[in-house]
Motif scaffolding. Structure first.
Motif, PDB file in Angstrom:
ATOM      1  N   HIS A   1      10.280 -20.078 -31.977  1.00 49.61           N
ATOM      2  CA  HIS A   1       9.432 -21.277 -31.964  1.00 49.61           C
ATOM      3  C   HIS A   1       8.718 -21.492 -33.293  1.00 49.61           C
ATOM      4  N   ASP A   2       8.902 -20.562 -34.259  1.00 49.45           N
ATOM      5  CA  ASP A   2       8.220 -20.660 -35.555  1.00 49.45           C
ATOM      6  C   ASP A   2       9.280 -20.712 -36.655  1.00 49.45           C
ATOM      7  N   PRO A   3       9.825 -21.914 -36.958  1.00 52.46           N
ATOM      8  CA  PRO A   3      10.913 -22.004 -37.946  1.00 52.46           C
ATOM      9  C   PRO A   3      10.505 -21.568 -39.338  1.00 52.46           C
ATOM     10  N   ILE A   4       9.226 -21.765 -39.719  1.00 55.25           N
ATOM     11  CA  ILE A   4       8.788 -21.356 -41.056  1.00 55.25           C
ATOM     12  C   ILE A   4       8.860 -19.833 -41.191  1.00 55.25           C
ATOM     13  N   ALA A   5       8.384 -19.111 -40.169  1.00 59.46           N
ATOM     14  CA  ALA A   5       8.439 -17.647 -40.210  1.00 59.46           C
ATOM     15  C   ALA A   5       9.876 -17.160 -40.196  1.00 59.46           C
ATOM     16  N   ALA A   6      10.735 -17.866 -39.455  1.00 63.30           N
ATOM     17  CA  ALA A   6      12.127 -17.436 -39.363  1.00 63.30           C
ATOM     18  C   ALA A   6      12.850 -17.528 -40.694  1.00 63.30           C
ATOM     19  N   LEU A   7      12.423 -18.453 -41.579  1.00 65.21           N
ATOM     20  CA  LEU A   7      13.073 -18.607 -42.873  1.00 65.21           C
ATOM     21  C   LEU A   7      12.928 -17.359 -43.750  1.00 65.21           C
ATOM     22  N   GLY A   8      11.862 -16.596 -43.527  1.00 66.38           N
ATOM     23  CA  GLY A   8      11.603 -15.421 -44.358  1.00 66.38           C
ATOM     24  C   GLY A   8      12.287 -14.175 -43.871  1.00 66.38           C
ATOM     25  N   ASN A   9      13.044 -14.270 -42.805  1.00 64.68           N
ATOM     26  CA  ASN A   9      13.721 -13.104 -42.265  1.00 64.68           C
ATOM     27  C   ASN A   9      15.225 -13.227 -42.420  1.00 64.68           C
ATOM     28  N   LYS A  10      15.846 -12.117 -42.738  1.00 66.15           N
ATOM     29  CA  LYS A  10      17.296 -12.094 -42.836  1.00 66.15           C
ATOM     30  C   LYS A  10      17.888 -12.171 -41.436  1.00 66.15           C
ATOM     31  N   PRO A  11      19.104 -12.642 -41.303  1.00 62.87           N
ATOM     32  CA  PRO A  11      19.757 -12.675 -39.992  1.00 62.87           C
ATOM     33  C   PRO A  11      19.814 -11.278 -39.390  1.00 62.87           C
ATOM     34  N   CYS A  12      19.670 -11.208 -38.087  1.00 66.18           N
ATOM     35  CA  CYS A  12      19.697  -9.908 -37.413  1.00 66.18           C
ATOM     36  C   CYS A  12      21.096  -9.312 -37.539  1.00 66.18           C
ATOM     37  N   SER A  13      21.154  -8.000 -37.669  1.00 63.90           N
ATOM     38  CA  SER A  13      22.444  -7.317 -37.749  1.00 63.90           C
ATOM     39  C   SER A  13      22.459  -6.162 -36.764  1.00 63.90           C
TER      40      SER A  13
ATOM     41  N   PRO B   1       0.688   1.589 -33.919  1.00 62.49           N
ATOM     42  CA  PRO B   1       1.705   0.602 -34.326  1.00 62.49           C
ATOM     43  C   PRO B   1       2.985   1.277 -34.803  1.00 62.49           C
ATOM     44  N   TRP B   2       4.070   0.538 -34.738  1.00 60.93           N
ATOM     45  CA  TRP B   2       5.396   1.043 -35.111  1.00 60.93           C
ATOM     46  C   TRP B   2       5.425   1.371 -36.590  1.00 60.93           C
ATOM     47  N   GLN B   3       5.781   2.604 -36.933  1.00 64.06           N
ATOM     48  CA  GLN B   3       5.770   3.079 -38.314  1.00 64.06           C
ATOM     49  C   GLN B   3       7.150   3.116 -38.972  1.00 64.06           C
ATOM     50  N   ALA B   4       8.161   2.579 -38.316  1.00 64.61           N
ATOM     51  CA  ALA B   4       9.500   2.572 -38.909  1.00 64.61           C
ATOM     52  C   ALA B   4       9.503   1.792 -40.215  1.00 64.61           C
ATOM     53  N   ALA B   5      10.468   2.090 -41.077  1.00 68.35           N
ATOM     54  CA  ALA B   5      10.594   1.382 -42.354  1.00 68.35           C
ATOM     55  C   ALA B   5      10.798  -0.109 -42.093  1.00 68.35           C
ATOM     56  N   ARG B   6      10.363  -0.911 -43.032  1.00 65.09           N
ATOM     57  CA  ARG B   6      10.457  -2.349 -42.854  1.00 65.09           C
ATOM     58  C   ARG B   6      11.902  -2.808 -42.701  1.00 65.09           C
ATOM     59  N   TRP B   7      12.824  -2.215 -43.485  1.00 62.84           N
ATOM     60  CA  TRP B   7      14.231  -2.608 -43.376  1.00 62.84           C
ATOM     61  C   TRP B   7      14.783  -2.277 -42.001  1.00 62.84           C
ATOM     62  N   TYR B   8      14.278  -1.197 -41.394  1.00 58.69           N
ATOM     63  CA  TYR B   8      14.729  -0.807 -40.068  1.00 58.69           C
ATOM     64  C   TYR B   8      14.175  -1.762 -39.012  1.00 58.69           C
ATOM     65  N   GLN B   9      12.927  -2.187 -39.191  1.00 56.79           N
ATOM     66  CA  GLN B   9      12.339  -3.162 -38.279  1.00 56.79           C
ATOM     67  C   GLN B   9      13.098  -4.489 -38.344  1.00 56.79           C
ATOM     68  N   ARG B  10      13.467  -4.902 -39.569  1.00 57.51           N
ATOM     69  CA  ARG B  10      14.224  -6.148 -39.721  1.00 57.51           C
ATOM     70  C   ARG B  10      15.596  -6.048 -39.060  1.00 57.51           C
ATOM     71  N   ARG B  11      16.168  -4.863 -39.075  1.00 58.55           N
ATOM     72  CA  ARG B  11      17.480  -4.678 -38.464  1.00 58.55           C
ATOM     73  C   ARG B  11      17.409  -4.958 -36.960  1.00 58.55           C
ATOM     74  N   ARG B  12      16.240  -4.817 -36.386  1.00 55.75           N
ATOM     75  CA  ARG B  12      16.048  -5.074 -34.954  1.00 55.75           C
ATOM     76  C   ARG B  12      15.172  -6.310 -34.724  1.00 55.75           C
ATOM     77  N   CYS B  13      15.340  -7.308 -35.597  1.00 58.59           N
ATOM     78  CA  CYS B  13      14.459  -8.470 -35.576  1.00 58.59           C
ATOM     79  C   CYS B  13      14.658  -9.368 -34.360  1.00 58.59           C
ATOM     80  N   SER B  14      15.704  -9.151 -33.576  1.00 53.99           N
ATOM     81  CA  SER B  14      15.871  -9.932 -32.349  1.00 53.99           C
ATOM     82  C   SER B  14      15.022  -9.381 -31.200  1.00 53.99           C
ATOM     83  N   GLU B  15      14.435  -8.188 -31.398  1.00 58.92           N
ATOM     84  CA  GLU B  15      13.621  -7.545 -30.358  1.00 58.92           C
ATOM     85  C   GLU B  15      12.141  -7.678 -30.699  1.00 58.92           C
TER      86      GLU B  15
END
Length: 236
Positions: free
Chosen positions: A224-236, A154-168
């Motif tokens: 397709h999962d609006p509840i999960a999307a609420l917990g994520n910051k906008p992609c940057s 599994p991908w071991q990148a830092a969580r903040w780095y994974q969130r930065r690529r949350c559109s992928e």
């Protein structure tokens, strides 16, 4: 044959293979000599001891978080005379994460597994000034080859780095494998022969770049999962 996987994460890392004089560069990914040194230290081996069994293992690395290059300046003293040396320019990788692996006999991998969980000497990421921020030991595979183990981890990148690529939803990660034949994409002088500080020795080693690993991004936003999307910051 068995495979030992390591996670290499820390504020700073530095993996040199061609440093000369006052300029100490770093490769963009861990070197085989750096990883063999880390494993030898975990086993408690002195720098002058034989390391042919470790050097014979096949090595590979996956780049999970590339990091950025940082430049610093250092002063040092000769370890025997205590006389000051010249100011040196040293390069580091900041905020990088890698998954490295070695493939060897079952007995040797089991010995390394135990050593990493209770190392004789503290591990560091290329230089003593670069301590790891996570446990280095990641796991052992007995039914997978080295390349397949690197692709499946599994991908071991830092969580903040994974969130930065949350559109992928899927991420492609570069893998660098030790070449077993003459077909290599690159050559590095990082095959260790001796770590004796009075006469360090390294040989050339072929490196190839197979097809990239494709891993899931656990922080990807699912439209397709609006509840999960609420917990994520906008992609940057």
């Amino acid at each position: 044959m068995s495979v030992l996987l390591l996670q290499l994460a820390g504020p700073l890392q530095s993996w040199g293979s061609a440093s000369r004089f006052a300029r100490r560069s770093t490769e963009s990914a861990p070197t085989k000599s750096g990883i063999i040194g880390l494993l030898a230290a975990a086993l408690g081996r002195e720098r002058s001891e034989d390391l042919s069994d470790l050097a014979a293992m096949r090595f590979g690395v996956r780049i999970d978080q590339q990091g950025t290059v940082l430049r610093d300046f250092h002063t040092a003293h000769h370890f025997e005379t205590g006389e000051p040396g010249p100011v040196s320019e040293r390069m580091y990788l900041a905020d990088a994460v890698f998954v490295a692996g070695v493939e060897g006999s079952k007995e040797l991998i089991e010995m390394l597994q135990q050593a990493l969980q209770a190392p004789a000497f503290l591990p560091y990421l290329g230089r003593r000034s670069c301590p790891p921020s996570r446990q280095v030991y990641l796991g052992v595979h007995v039914r997978l080859g080295l390349l397949e183990a690197l692709r499946r981890e599994p991908w071991q990148a830092a969580r903040w780095y994974q969130r930065r690529r949350c559109s992928e939803h899927q991420i492609k990660l570069e893998i660098r494998m030790e070449a077993t034949d003459d077909e290599s994409d690159d050559v590095l002088r990082d095959q260790p022969i001796s770590f004796n500080p009075l006469h360090r020795q390294y040989q050339l080693r072929g490196v190839r770049r197979p097809a990239r690993a494709i891993v899931e991004n656990p922080q990807a936003v699912r439209p397709h999962d609006p509840i999960a999307a609420l917990g994520n910051k906008p992609c940057s």
